[in-house]
Every structure is written in C-alpha cells, then in structure tokens.
Design a protein around this motif. Sequence first.
Motif, PDB file in Angstrom:
ATOM      1  N   UNK A 484       0.822  -1.212   0.000  1.00  0.00           N
ATOM      2  CA  UNK A 484       0.000   0.000   0.000  1.00  0.00           C
ATOM      3  C   UNK A 484       0.859   1.266   0.000  1.00  0.00           C
ATOM      4  N   UNK A 485       1.936   1.260   0.785  1.00  0.00           N
ATOM      5  CA  UNK A 485       2.831   2.430   0.834  1.00  0.00           C
ATOM      6  C   UNK A 485       3.477   2.674  -0.527  1.00  0.00           C
ATOM      7  N   UNK A 486       3.891   1.598  -1.209  1.00  0.00           N
ATOM      8  CA  UNK A 486       4.485   1.744  -2.539  1.00  0.00           C
ATOM      9  C   UNK A 486       3.446   2.233  -3.551  1.00  0.00           C
ATOM     10  N   UNK A 487       2.218   1.734  -3.443  1.00  0.00           N
ATOM     11  CA  UNK A 487       1.171   2.157  -4.370  1.00  0.00           C
ATOM     12  C   UNK A 487       0.884   3.648  -4.214  1.00  0.00           C
ATOM     13  N   UNK A 488       0.921   4.156  -2.954  1.00  0.00           N
ATOM     14  CA  UNK A 488       0.648   5.576  -2.684  1.00  0.00           C
ATOM     15  C   UNK A 488       1.900   6.441  -2.760  1.00  0.00           C
ATOM     16  N   UNK A 489       3.066   5.830  -3.062  1.00  0.00           N
ATOM     17  CA  UNK A 489       4.335   6.568  -3.123  1.00  0.00           C
ATOM     18  C   UNK A 489       4.609   7.310  -1.819  1.00  0.00           C
ATOM     19  N   UNK A 490       4.345   6.632  -0.695  1.00  0.00           N
ATOM     20  CA  UNK A 490       4.617   7.190   0.633  1.00  0.00           C
ATOM     21  C   UNK A 490       5.969   6.660   1.092  1.00  0.00           C
ATOM     22  N   UNK A 491       7.005   7.498   0.989  1.00  0.00           N
ATOM     23  CA  UNK A 491       8.376   7.043   1.237  1.00  0.00           C
ATOM     24  C   UNK A 491       8.581   6.613   2.678  1.00  0.00           C
ATOM     25  N   UNK A 492       8.089   7.388   3.640  1.00  0.00           N
ATOM     26  CA  UNK A 492       8.339   7.084   5.052  1.00  0.00           C
ATOM     27  C   UNK A 492       7.673   5.779   5.451  1.00  0.00           C
ATOM     28  N   UNK A 493       6.402   5.578   5.058  1.00  0.00           N
ATOM     29  CA  UNK A 493       5.715   4.329   5.401  1.00  0.00           C
ATOM     30  C   UNK A 493       6.321   3.140   4.674  1.00  0.00           C
ATOM     31  N   UNK A 536      13.896  16.716   1.878  1.00  0.00           N
ATOM     32  CA  UNK A 536      12.459  16.992   1.872  1.00  0.00           C
ATOM     33  C   UNK A 536      12.027  17.972   0.807  1.00  0.00           C
ATOM     34  N   UNK A 537      12.910  18.900   0.397  1.00  0.00           N
ATOM     35  CA  UNK A 537      12.512  19.931  -0.563  1.00  0.00           C
ATOM     36  C   UNK A 537      12.586  19.436  -2.001  1.00  0.00           C
ATOM     37  N   UNK A 538      13.061  18.228  -2.199  1.00  0.00           N
ATOM     38  CA  UNK A 538      13.161  17.701  -3.565  1.00  0.00           C
ATOM     39  C   UNK A 538      11.771  17.283  -4.052  1.00  0.00           C
ATOM     40  N   UNK A 539      11.716  16.869  -5.296  1.00  0.00           N
ATOM     41  CA  UNK A 539      10.455  16.418  -5.871  1.00  0.00           C
ATOM     42  C   UNK A 539       9.958  15.190  -5.113  1.00  0.00           C
ATOM     43  N   UNK A 540       8.637  15.051  -4.918  1.00  0.00           N
ATOM     44  CA  UNK A 540       8.078  13.952  -4.150  1.00  0.00           C
ATOM     45  C   UNK A 540       8.451  12.618  -4.787  1.00  0.00           C
ATOM     46  N   UNK A 541       8.533  11.595  -3.942  1.00  0.00           N
ATOM     47  CA  UNK A 541       8.971  10.261  -4.355  1.00  0.00           C
ATOM     48  C   UNK A 541       7.888   9.609  -5.222  1.00  0.00           C
ATOM     49  N   UNK A 542       8.277   9.115  -6.397  1.00  0.00           N
ATOM     50  CA  UNK A 542       7.354   8.481  -7.333  1.00  0.00           C
ATOM     51  C   UNK A 542       7.849   7.103  -7.775  1.00  0.00           C
ATOM     52  N   UNK A 545       6.411   1.886  -7.255  1.00  0.00           N
ATOM     53  CA  UNK A 545       6.204   0.688  -8.087  1.00  0.00           C
ATOM     54  C   UNK A 545       7.523  -0.007  -8.386  1.00  0.00           C
ATOM     55  N   UNK A 546       8.554   0.779  -8.668  1.00  0.00           N
ATOM     56  CA  UNK A 546       9.872   0.205  -8.960  1.00  0.00           C
ATOM     57  C   UNK A 546      10.441  -0.501  -7.739  1.00  0.00           C
ATOM     58  N   UNK A 547      10.334   0.140  -6.553  1.00  0.00           N
ATOM     59  CA  UNK A 547      10.857  -0.478  -5.325  1.00  0.00           C
ATOM     60  C   UNK A 547      10.149  -1.791  -5.039  1.00  0.00           C
ATOM     61  N   UNK A 548       8.821  -1.830  -5.202  1.00  0.00           N
ATOM     62  CA  UNK A 548       8.073  -3.053  -4.937  1.00  0.00           C
ATOM     63  C   UNK A 548       8.508  -4.186  -5.868  1.00  0.00           C
ATOM     64  N   UNK A 549       8.661  -3.873  -7.162  1.00  0.00           N
ATOM     65  CA  UNK A 549       9.083  -4.901  -8.121  1.00  0.00           C
ATOM     66  C   UNK A 549      10.476  -5.424  -7.799  1.00  0.00           C
ATOM     67  N   UNK A 550      11.413  -4.525  -7.433  1.00  0.00           N
ATOM     68  CA  UNK A 550      12.784  -4.940  -7.126  1.00  0.00           C
ATOM     69  C   UNK A 550      12.836  -5.826  -5.892  1.00  0.00           C
ATOM     70  N   UNK A 551      12.077  -5.464  -4.862  1.00  0.00           N
ATOM     71  CA  UNK A 551      12.066  -6.274  -3.636  1.00  0.00           C
ATOM     72  C   UNK A 551      11.489  -7.659  -3.927  1.00  0.00           C
TER      73      UNK A 551
END
Length: 575
Positions: A484-493, A536-542, A545-551
């Motif tokens: 769910x965190x990867x789907x929502x691109x929530x980096x901290x979660x 934190x000031x950089x572009x939001x994490x997108x 999906x890539x992280x989930x596939x790699x894991x």
Amino acid sequence: MVRVWRHIILLMSFLLVSQLAHADVSEVTATVDRNPVTANESFVLTITVDDDVANDSFSPSELLKDFVVGRTSVSRQTSIINGKLSKQTRFTTVLIPQSAGEYKIPAISIGGASSAPISLQVLEPGNNQDNEQKIAFLEARVDNQQVYLQQPITYVARLFLAADLNKGNLIPPEAENADIQQIGRDEESTEMVNGRRYKVYQRVYQITPSKSGSLSIAGARFDGEVFTQGQRSIFSSFSNTQPVSTIAETIEVEVQPVPDNWQGHWLPSELVSISQSVSPEQETYTVGEPFTISYMLTAVGVKPEQLPDVRPSFPDTVRIYPDGDETDQFSRNGVIISQKTISFAVVPNQPGPLRIPALSIPWFNTKTGKPASAITKELNFSVAMGDGMQSIPKTSNNAEAKASEEPPLNDEKVTQTETKTHSVEWNIWIISLLALVLVVSIILNAYLLWSRGTNSKSKVSTRETAEDKSRNLNKDKLWREFQLACRNNNAQEAKESLLKWANRYFERSFNSITELSQYLSIEKACSSLQQSLYQPRATSWQEGKTLYKDVKASIEAKKNITTTKDVLPNLYSNN
C-alpha cells in the motif's frame, strides 16, 4: 430655510449658465512667488485667466528648455457682485532652474489674451540671499565617491520643509548602469537652518554600479504640496496649499574595475563570514544513518543574488543529498546584510574516521582593497558499524606476509635432514589417510541405506516450506502495508513497513535501509527512497512501483537459490 437656499442655488446656476456662452478671455496674468531664486530650488509660476477655461488651455511644456517642470494644478472661482457674474481660472506650476543665470519666462497666451514676460534671476546654490525664502530644499550625500564594480554605494537624501506637508512624493535618484533600491524606513527629525526651523525627512538608497568608469548620480527629487499660512474663505474655491518641488545636486562617483589578478566569483564587501552547524551534534555516527551539515554565508552591503554558491568538498565514503538553500536580506543601521543558508544530508557508507574538509569562500575587502577568505573549521567524526551489519572486506595477503618474515635457510645439512624428515612424515600421512577413507566408506554406505527412505520426504518438506512461504506472502499484514505504501508513493511508510517485514521474514535484524539494500542487492531503488527521505525539498517520491518490483524479484531470486542449495541430487539412480 432649506427652500430659500434651494432658490439661491438655482438662481446662481441659471446666471452661470446664461453668462457662460457670452464670457470671453480679456486678461491673462503671470506671476512668480519669488525673484531671484536659487538653482535646484523650486519656485511657483501662477497664470490667472479672467474666465472659465479648459484645463488644457495652458501647457507648461514650452518651459522645459530652461526649467524642470513639476506638477500643475488648476483651480476655479466664480462670484456674483451686484448681479454681475465673474469667473476666474488659476493655473499653478512648479518650476526648478538647474543652473545660475538670467532667464525669461515668455508671454503666456490663452483665449486670445497674453501675459507679460517675466525676467528671472537664478543664483548659485548656497547663496545666502535666498535662504530666508526657502520653503523646501533637498540635500544628498554618498558614503564613498570611489568604489569597485558591484560595490554598493549608500545614498542619503534629506528633505527640509519649513511648512506643514499636505502631500508629496520623493522620487529616487537616477543613474545609468546601476541598480537603485531603498533601504529601511524613512526617518523624521527637526533642525534649525539659518534661524529657521525645518522638519527633516531622511531616506536611504543603495546604488550598485554594474559598469566600471564614471557614474553620474542625478539627485533625488521632491514634488508635493504644503499648507500656506493664510486662512481659506468659505466663499473661495481656491485651496490654501502651495505646490513645492526641489532637486538634490548631481553627484559624481568613480567605479574601479575588478582587479586583473582576481579569480573566481567576484564578491566585494566590507565583511564576509561563514559558519557551520551539525545536527544531531555527536562524536560518533552509524553507517547508513543520516545527519545534517548546514552552512550560513553572511555578507555586509551586498544583495542576495551577489552571494556565491556554497559547495563543500565531501569524501567518497559518504552519500550527499542537498537540502536546497534559503536566502535572506535585512538592513541594520542603514546597511544591507544578505545571508544564504544551505544544508546537506550526509549518509556514511563505511565505518572508521570521517573527515569533512574546511570550506573557503574568497571575497574582496573593500575597506583594505585586498583579497580575503571566509573559512570554516575542519570537521572530524567517527563512524561505527551498526549491529548486524558487515564491513566492506579489505584485501590482504597474509601468506605472503608470513613468508616474507621467515629467514632463508642456506645450510646444506639442515636441508638434507629436513628432506628426510618430510619423506617419513608423508609416508605416515598417506597410510593414515587410506585407512580413514576405508572406514568412512563403510560408515557412509550403511548410513545411505538407512536414510534413503527418509531423504525424499525431507526434500519434499523443504521445497514445500519455501513454496508455502512465498505463496502466503500476500497474506502477510506487514507485506500488505508495504504494498500500500508503494502504491501511494509514501516514502516514510514504505521504509518502515519494509524494514519490519524483512526483519521477520528473513529472521535477522536490519538496522537501516542501507543494510537491507545490500542484502537484497537493490541499492538503486533504495537510493531513490533515501534521497526523498533526506531531501524533503526535492520532488516527491514516485518510485514506489519500482521499489516493490525490485524487492519482490530479489525475494524470488533468493528463494530459488535456497531451494537449489537445499534439494540435493539423488546419489543413486532408480535403475
């Protein structure tokens, strides 16, 4: 009573309209409020017409040749005396002579009538003959008349008024190839000049030259109105205010170019300093855990856009994530001070001592006329390996080192004795080894006959355990949270849920994302995750999906390796 006033107003309106078409201009009068006048000081030209004329009947543009023309105001008056209607229009214009001499205001023609010309004497500035008549005048000064390119000049304009101000506007000085901006707020005070009390308004400007050579600063200018001492009649439509204008003298400044031997970013200033801070501040840090280093650059008398980039030098044993920069500007005692703050998230990669070199910012000291540098201190830390993490192996050749420590044997007898001893030892070792192989063969054959029936069951059990673990992955609560965190691109979660799931799934403790990325061989995907967390000031994490596939791909790869290692091939064929 109200009806009486209404009849009076209607009667006056009727008389005004009836006489309007028949009125003609018969007289035009021109007067000045004082003569002689002083250069760069204003005087008032009044044009009076004995009729109601349009506002554009008088144009002061013909006077531009000899004077600076200020604002022009128009007022009208209508009166009825013994049933006779009379009208009057008055034009009031502010004029400023810029040099001493004899001038002539030409005849002003309106509606077929003309005024008489006026001869005007203009005195040199500073002549005491006109001091007592001054209602307003401007003084200006600069802090330096010889500066370097892009070195700011402080310009102070002081307006002196001997009457109460009704309204006015102070126009900034003008200069080609220079940037001009106001500093701080206006200041008010009172002063006595030649026995006359003046109210003083002070305004400060900063002038930054953008080209070397001679810089001519045209004086600041004031246009406004002051109240006259006379009382205004309720039957008069003329205002009791008087227009006033004045100009400060022109100031010449010499701008020197950048020195020929100067290299790098040009930063002329009276004082430049740089400071640094570390958060959290501690002597020892852990591999993979970030900390922040911030630098603050402060320069006196320059604009924020003149500050150079702050680029520290970091070693290869850390990863750096810039956290953007912030600029600020404020004034103190009439001087602009600019600041730039930039922060870096630092993530150590290796244990051991960590050295951050000193940072040096070159600048040019305008007071001494010599180059200078703002320098920070060198930072030294210690980086420790986290629990359960493995350090990067270092190559070493211990065998060669030991061999190099042994002294050479040159004695011939010792060599022969050693050769015989080695021959006897080798014979004993060969006999013992053959006996051991025979015993092991017998025991192994007996063990294989006993365990052949249970071996296939063990292999099937091992294969089923790995497959069941993979099949039940989506039923794991922590894995679903990671999905769910990867789907929502929530980096901290995504970071927190991935670490919790990996600790339980692999039955080991991972202290950071860096350690887990090394174990799963997904450094690239985790690097993007870390950058979004530490920047934190950089572009939001997108990259969820890539992280989930790699894991998931890494888990499948490790499952196949484990299955291959656990399932042994049959020692004997079924034939």
